[in-house]
Motif scaffolding. Structure first.
Motif, PDB file in Angstrom:
ATOM      1  N   THR A  34      48.385  39.538  46.868  1.00 20.62           N
ATOM      2  CA  THR A  34      48.560  38.825  45.600  1.00 20.62           C
ATOM      3  C   THR A  34      47.223  38.796  44.866  1.00 20.62           C
ATOM      4  O   THR A  34      46.594  37.756  44.744  1.00 20.62           O
ATOM      5  CB  THR A  34      49.096  37.404  45.862  1.00 20.62           C
ATOM      6  N   LEU A  35      46.822  39.941  44.364  1.00 18.13           N
ATOM      7  CA  LEU A  35      45.510  40.103  43.737  1.00 18.13           C
ATOM      8  C   LEU A  35      45.280  39.119  42.598  1.00 18.13           C
ATOM      9  O   LEU A  35      44.219  38.500  42.520  1.00 18.13           O
ATOM     10  CB  LEU A  35      45.356  41.540  43.222  1.00 18.13           C
ATOM     11  N   GLY A  36      46.254  38.975  41.719  1.00 23.44           N
ATOM     12  CA  GLY A  36      46.073  38.076  40.582  1.00 23.44           C
ATOM     13  C   GLY A  36      44.828  38.429  39.809  1.00 23.44           C
ATOM     14  O   GLY A  36      44.606  39.580  39.447  1.00 23.44           O
ATOM     15  N   VAL A  51      38.643  45.930  50.202  1.00 26.51           N
ATOM     16  CA  VAL A  51      39.873  45.237  49.801  1.00 26.51           C
ATOM     17  C   VAL A  51      40.771  46.165  49.000  1.00 26.51           C
ATOM     18  O   VAL A  51      40.321  46.839  48.078  1.00 26.51           O
ATOM     19  CB  VAL A  51      39.558  43.974  48.965  1.00 26.51           C
ATOM     20  N   VAL A  52      42.046  46.161  49.387  1.00 26.65           N
ATOM     21  CA  VAL A  52      43.099  46.764  48.583  1.00 26.65           C
ATOM     22  C   VAL A  52      43.863  45.596  47.985  1.00 26.65           C
ATOM     23  O   VAL A  52      44.430  44.780  48.714  1.00 26.65           O
ATOM     24  CB  VAL A  52      44.038  47.650  49.423  1.00 26.65           C
ATOM     25  N   GLY A  53      43.830  45.475  46.656  1.00 27.85           N
ATOM     26  CA  GLY A  53      44.485  44.368  45.965  1.00 27.85           C
ATOM     27  C   GLY A  53      45.773  44.826  45.294  1.00 27.85           C
ATOM     28  O   GLY A  53      45.781  45.832  44.583  1.00 27.85           O
ATOM     29  N   VAL A  54      46.842  44.091  45.517  1.00 31.52           N
ATOM     30  CA  VAL A  54      48.163  44.455  45.007  1.00 31.52           C
ATOM     31  C   VAL A  54      48.615  43.442  43.968  1.00 31.52           C
ATOM     32  O   VAL A  54      48.563  42.232  44.209  1.00 31.52           O
ATOM     33  CB  VAL A  54      49.198  44.475  46.157  1.00 31.52           C
ATOM     34  N   ASP A  55      49.062  43.941  42.817  1.00 25.97           N
ATOM     35  CA  ASP A  55      49.676  43.066  41.822  1.00 25.97           C
ATOM     36  C   ASP A  55      50.576  43.893  40.944  1.00 25.97           C
ATOM     37  O   ASP A  55      50.233  45.011  40.583  1.00 25.97           O
ATOM     38  CB  ASP A  55      48.635  42.336  40.968  1.00 25.97           C
ATOM     39  N   ARG A  56      51.735  43.341  40.600  1.00 22.02           N
ATOM     40  CA  ARG A  56      52.654  44.083  39.741  1.00 22.02           C
ATOM     41  C   ARG A  56      52.446  43.777  38.266  1.00 22.02           C
ATOM     42  O   ARG A  56      53.039  44.417  37.418  1.00 22.02           O
ATOM     43  CB  ARG A  56      54.084  43.822  40.174  1.00 22.02           C
ATOM     44  N   PHE A  75      36.666  48.450  46.619  1.00 20.90           N
ATOM     45  CA  PHE A  75      37.831  47.776  46.047  1.00 20.90           C
ATOM     46  C   PHE A  75      38.770  48.785  45.410  1.00 20.90           C
ATOM     47  O   PHE A  75      38.341  49.682  44.683  1.00 20.90           O
ATOM     48  CB  PHE A  75      37.415  46.755  44.990  1.00 20.90           C
ATOM     49  N   ALA A  76      40.059  48.612  45.688  1.00 24.90           N
ATOM     50  CA  ALA A  76      41.092  49.426  45.038  1.00 24.90           C
ATOM     51  C   ALA A  76      42.219  48.500  44.596  1.00 24.90           C
ATOM     52  O   ALA A  76      42.669  47.647  45.374  1.00 24.90           O
ATOM     53  CB  ALA A  76      41.633  50.469  46.008  1.00 24.90           C
ATOM     54  N   ALA A  77      42.654  48.664  43.360  1.00 23.71           N
ATOM     55  CA  ALA A  77      43.792  47.901  42.841  1.00 23.71           C
ATOM     56  C   ALA A  77      45.016  48.798  42.846  1.00 23.71           C
ATOM     57  O   ALA A  77      44.944  49.959  42.432  1.00 23.71           O
ATOM     58  CB  ALA A  77      43.504  47.411  41.426  1.00 23.71           C
ATOM     59  N   VAL A  78      46.137  48.251  43.316  1.00 20.69           N
ATOM     60  CA  VAL A  78      47.365  49.017  43.434  1.00 20.69           C
ATOM     61  C   VAL A  78      48.482  48.285  42.706  1.00 20.69           C
ATOM     62  O   VAL A  78      48.632  47.065  42.842  1.00 20.69           O
ATOM     63  CB  VAL A  78      47.745  49.202  44.930  1.00 20.69           C
ATOM     64  N   SER A  79      49.268  49.040  41.958  1.00 16.25           N
ATOM     65  CA  SER A  79      50.405  48.482  41.229  1.00 16.25           C
ATOM     66  C   SER A  79      51.630  48.427  42.136  1.00 16.25           C
ATOM     67  O   SER A  79      51.903  49.355  42.883  1.00 16.25           O
ATOM     68  CB  SER A  79      50.717  49.364  40.012  1.00 16.25           C
ATOM     69  N   LEU A 100      46.154  38.914  53.151  1.00 15.95           N
ATOM     70  CA  LEU A 100      46.140  37.660  52.409  1.00 15.95           C
ATOM     71  C   LEU A 100      47.307  37.658  51.433  1.00 15.95           C
ATOM     72  O   LEU A 100      47.510  38.639  50.716  1.00 15.95           O
ATOM     73  CB  LEU A 100      44.829  37.517  51.634  1.00 15.95           C
ATOM     74  N   ALA A 101      48.062  36.562  51.422  1.00 16.83           N
ATOM     75  CA  ALA A 101      49.144  36.397  50.454  1.00 16.83           C
ATOM     76  C   ALA A 101      49.091  34.970  49.917  1.00 16.83           C
ATOM     77  O   ALA A 101      49.415  34.024  50.624  1.00 16.83           O
ATOM     78  CB  ALA A 101      50.495  36.683  51.101  1.00 16.83           C
ATOM     79  N   ASP A 102      48.652  34.841  48.683  1.00 17.70           N
ATOM     80  CA  ASP A 102      48.570  33.549  47.995  1.00 17.70           C
ATOM     81  C   ASP A 102      49.768  33.497  47.052  1.00 17.70           C
ATOM     82  O   ASP A 102      49.677  33.859  45.886  1.00 17.70           O
ATOM     83  CB  ASP A 102      47.243  33.455  47.243  1.00 17.70           C
ATOM     84  N   LEU A 103      50.906  33.079  47.578  1.00 15.66           N
ATOM     85  CA  LEU A 103      52.182  33.224  46.883  1.00 15.66           C
ATOM     86  C   LEU A 103      52.386  32.187  45.787  1.00 15.66           C
ATOM     87  O   LEU A 103      51.970  31.047  45.906  1.00 15.66           O
ATOM     88  CB  LEU A 103      53.328  33.141  47.895  1.00 15.66           C
ATOM     89  N   GLY A 104      53.060  32.616  44.732  1.00 11.76           N
ATOM     90  CA  GLY A 104      53.379  31.725  43.629  1.00 11.76           C
ATOM     91  C   GLY A 104      53.171  32.417  42.300  1.00 11.76           C
ATOM     92  O   GLY A 104      52.757  33.566  42.236  1.00 11.76           O
ATOM     93  N   VAL A 105      53.463  31.713  41.245  1.00 10.53           N
ATOM     94  CA  VAL A 105      53.266  32.241  39.899  1.00 10.53           C
ATOM     95  C   VAL A 105      51.854  31.871  39.467  1.00 10.53           C
ATOM     96  O   VAL A 105      51.381  30.769  39.695  1.00 10.53           O
ATOM     97  CB  VAL A 105      54.298  31.637  38.924  1.00 10.53           C
TER      98      VAL A 105
END
Length: 192
Positions: A34-36, A51-56, A75-79, A100-105
């Motif tokens: 949850t890159l945010g 870090v591989v950061g994921v965010d849609r 660092f790599a950002a992934v869609s 790491l998963a920091d879940l929520g809006v």
């Protein structure tokens, strides 16, 4: 979206504790599901991790990339969704030292009135998290039956309420003859 940098928009919660509990050291490889805006990733990278950061959400990803650019190739950002990305890494046999998963809006979504997440907004309830979401919240509500809405309210979000009653209320609000309610604030007035 205001023209501000990610660090001005968001401070992560418990970044030092996150680094400590993930036992991050130099060379650790972390999947931030949850890159945010990149606050937790920044703390992990500062501690020496890759870090591989994921965010849609493309807006969040762009701000995180701007924030974390100084870490270069670490660092790599992934869609995508974290489920899709984790599955693709697993299929390739790639492993991580921690996840790491920091879940929520995110406040990035709620604070942008045009995205229709906030009950304080008069905008239509779009509520799409990012790329790959073909329907707005309103289109989904209009397409689903009351039973399907109740299933989403109860099963997927674990809201311990009269899910069928809430689904009926939403359906009446959207399909009623007199008033067509289409923003979260007005829905909240009638449903909650």
């Amino acid at each position: 979206m205001p023209d501000r940098r990610a660090h001005e928009l968001h401070l992560p919660v418990l970044p030092a504790e996150t680094v400590e509990h993930l036992r991050v050291g130099v060379g650790a490889r972390i999947l931030d599901c949850t890159l945010g805006l990149g606050g937790h990733s920044e703390a992990l990278l500062a501690a020496g991790a890759q870090v591989v950061g994921v965010d849609r959400d493309p807006a969040a990803r762009a701000l995180a990339i701007q924030r974390l650019d100084r870490f270069g190739e670490r660092f790599a950002a992934v869609s995508g969704t974290f489920a899709e990305v984790a599955e693709s890494y697993a299929a390739r046999g790639e492993r991580f030292s921690g996840v790491l998963a920091d879940l929520g809006v995110s406040s990035l979504q709620i604070d942008d009135a045009d995205r229709g997440f906030s009950i304080a907004s008069a905008a239509a309830a779009d509520m799409r998290m990012g790329e790959g979401c073909p329907e707005t919240a309103l289109q989904l509500i209009d397409r689903l039956s009351e039973d399907e809405l109740a299933d989403i309210i109860f099963s997927r979000f674990n809201i311990m309420v009269d899910a069928m009653g809430r689904a009926t209320d939403i359906s009446i609000l959207r399909r009623g003859n007199n008033t067509r309610v289409d923003n979260p604030g007005l829905m909240q007035t009638f449903v909650i």
